[in-house]
Design a protein around this motif. Structure first.
Motif: not given
Length: 256
Positions: A201-217
């Protein structure tokens, strides 16, 4: 640092300082080879200890089974009164009231406060975010444990040790939030050091929309009694691994 290097080099000609650097690199390589050899020896010893523990557990289980058969055989050869005496002697204290008013002892294999070894299940998650920039193969320790049937998971080191052999299901998740330089991480599940699956999983720079991401397996695997199952970083991470109320970095598993 640059001044120190200049001072060191200034007193030598080209061949001399090159030879000195090559000598030091050779010492570092020799040390690395020695450490790798010691690590292989430790893994070999660990495997032998796990095998010895498995044999010991099987011996203990066999002794318990034989003892239970002896008690059942002994009970079948005695009257009701004798059975009561035998149960008291074998410390079986569970009773149930019979219609006649007599107290008939009933065998109880499992203590009321425990669960059968077939009921193996655990779930834990990070109570807070990790330190930033974790190195490769860094074990993730899930300190907030919600359930731990069978007591296989240890929140002190983050390792699940299978109490019985069988087919297990394991699930793990990873959360990343926004940050400078685009934070990212990859986690993998390993059994005795051998990777079975991973998630990224990867995040975005501050201020970019949708900055919280989760993945699983989710992984299904045959696991032997005494095997070590854990989650670690696949490679060095960038930024911190996040775990909060709106997305948990977690690890769970159960016996099928």
């Amino acid at each position: 640092m640059k001044e120190d290097i200049k001072a060191f080099v200034r007193g030598f000609d080209d061949n001399t300082w090159k030879e000195e650097i090559e000598k030091r690199l050779s010492l570092v390589e020799e040390s690395n080879v020695r450490l790798l050899k010691e690590n292989e020896d430790l893994w070999r010893e660990n495997g032998q200890l796990k095998q010895d523990l498995k044999v010991l557990r099987e011996s203990v289980d066999k002794c318990g089974t034989l003892r239970n058969k002896e008690i059942v055989k002994e009970l079948s050869e005695h009257t009701v009164e004798d059975k009561e005496t035998l149960f008291e002697r074998s410390t079986i204290q569970n009773h149930e009231e019979m219609p006649s008013g007599r107290v008939q002892p009933v065998a109880r294999i499992i203590h009321p406060d425990t669960y059968p070894v077939s009921a193996v299940a655990f779930y834990g998650y990070l109570s807070q975010k990790s330190a930033p920039n974790l190195p490769a193969h860094h074990l993730i320790i899930y300190d907030a444990v919600h359930i731990n049937r069978g007591n296989g998971y240890n929140k002190g080191d983050g390792i699940f040790i299978a109490p019985v052999t069988g087919v297990y299901v394991f699930h793990f998740s990873l959360c990343i939030t926004e940050g400078e330089n685009y934070p990212w991480a990859s986690l993998e599940i390993a059994v005795n050091g051998i990777a079975l699956g991973s998630t990224y999983e990867e995040g975005l720079k501050p201020g970019e929309p949708g900055g919280y991401h989760c993945s699983s397996n989710l992984v299904i695997s045959e696991v032997n009694s005494g095997d070590h199952v854990f989650i670690r970083t696949t490679s060095a991470t960038r930024g911190a691994i996040i775990s909060a109320a709106y997305g948990r970095t977690s690890f769970s598993g159960w016996l099928l």
